[in-house]
Enzyme design. Structure first.
Site, PDB file in Angstrom:
ATOM      1  N   ASP A   1      -0.635  -3.933   2.290  1.00  0.00           N
ATOM      2  CA  ASP A   1       0.719  -3.694   1.823  1.00  0.00           C
ATOM      3  C   ASP A   1       1.083  -4.881   0.910  1.00  0.00           C
ATOM      4  O   ASP A   1       0.345  -5.875   0.853  1.00  0.00           O
ATOM      5  CB  ASP A   1       1.647  -3.600   3.040  1.00  0.00           C
ATOM      6  CG  ASP A   1       3.079  -3.414   2.635  1.00  0.00           C
ATOM      7  OD1 ASP A   1       3.348  -2.532   1.809  1.00  0.00           O
ATOM      8  OD2 ASP A   1       3.935  -4.171   3.147  1.00  0.00           O
TER       9      ASP A   1
ATOM     10  N   ASP B   1       4.903  -6.079  -0.422  1.00  0.00           N
ATOM     11  CA  ASP B   1       6.116  -6.838  -0.082  1.00  0.00           C
ATOM     12  C   ASP B   1       6.101  -7.192   1.403  1.00  0.00           C
ATOM     13  O   ASP B   1       5.859  -6.343   2.251  1.00  0.00           O
ATOM     14  CB  ASP B   1       7.347  -5.993  -0.415  1.00  0.00           C
ATOM     15  CG  ASP B   1       8.613  -6.832  -0.533  1.00  0.00           C
ATOM     16  OD1 ASP B   1       8.560  -8.049  -0.294  1.00  0.00           O
ATOM     17  OD2 ASP B   1       9.655  -6.256  -0.873  1.00  0.00           O
TER      18      ASP B   1
HETATM   19 MG   LIG Z   1       5.875  -4.395   3.278  1.00  0.00          MG
END
Ligand SMILES: [Mg+2]
Length: 282
Positions: A8, A10
């Site tokens: 992932d 952010d």
């Molecule tokens: Mg995230």
């Protein structure tokens, strides 16, 4: 050693406009060791080149081909499963570009639409929603890029996310969409196929139990929660099986040890000796 990692973005690599401490060096170390890394995001509003450019600006030297946004996943899914699809989009210019590059025809109204693909659309209008509604009522298949309720537009503020627009159509039509983004495992499945590996050869790293970890567990690969984003250690301890991380790390810096098998998965998360250190294992 696990040589294939899906990350992932952010909350794992950066927060806001700032890379997390040690994240750039960790990525570079993984690449140096030959670990393949894909970046998987529910963001459907931007083309992969835009997402990769943002990562590169923050110091993560990736290529567009390493980045898998949910609009790209939807486009690949359609090109594999519905060649000849005629798609009405509720989405951005970036989503349209992903569709067109995958050879998917995008139609301007509901007429003749075989599919509706819906995600974040900052220029949504009642007319656009109505075309999507008509198409779905006429039998077009309904695909959502993601069900994210909100979109972060500042350090502490959000705006309605793609899931909010999808919810409008789900409510109006009574039809539940097929979802491409996390927590559904469609993206992981496509990445695994592109690498020619199985879930056993992969790890997924994320900061959210309800999307990243749930997708990893549904796909059957090692799930690694980092505590630099949304979900907390207490939430990981309380999580049910579907959202229980295989490993909990204070930050991405500890990931190489996990990939090399220097710490075990599936020991007790609530072991106080483990919980004190940088590494702890669910
Ligand atoms: Mg995230």
């Amino acid at each position: 050693m696990i040589q294939h990692v899906v990350m992932d973005m952010d909350g794992v690599l950066y927060r806001g406009d700032h890379p997390l401490p040690g994240a750039v060096d960790t990525l570079n170390a993984l690449w140096t060791r030959g670990v393949r890394v894909a970046f998987l995001t529910n963001n459907a509003s931007r083309h992969r080149e835009e997402l990769a450019a943002r990562l590169s600006r923050l110091g993560f030297a990736c290529a567009a081909g390493d980045v898998w946004g949910s609009a790209y996943i939807a486009a690949l899914y359609l090109s594999h499963h519905a060649p000849g699809a005629r798609v009405f989009l509720v989405g951005t210019a970036g989503m349209r570009r992903e569709m067109e590059e995958a050879g998917i025809a995008v139609v301007p109204t509901h007429e003749g639409a075989t599919h509706v693909v819906a995600g974040l659309d900052m220029t949504i209008t009642y007319e656009k929603l109505s075309h999507a509604h008509y198409a779905i009522c006429n039998g077009a298949a309904f695909i959502a890029t993601n069900l994210d309720a909100t979109f972060p537009d500042g350090p502490t503020t959000t705006t309605p996310g793609g899931g909010a627009l999808v919810a409008a159509l789900t409510t109006s039509t009574g039809v539940t969409p097929l979802v491409m983004g996390k927590p559904e495992p469609a993206g992981l499945s496509l990445i695994a196929a592109s690498w020619g590996v199985t879930a056993d050869d992969m790890a997924v790293v994320g900061d959210r139990l309800d999307t990243d970890i749930a997708a990893a567990n549904a796909f059957g690969c090692l799930s690694v929660l980092v505590l630099t984003g949304v979900s907390t250690r207490a939430e990981a301890e309380r999580a049910g099986a579907a959202e229980k991380p295989g490993v909990v790390l204070e930050s991405l810096v500890d990931l190489p040890a996990v990939l090399e098998g220097r710490c075990r998965a599936n020991s007790a998360l609530d072991d106080p000796n483990q919980a004190q250190g940088g590494l702890s294992i669910a």
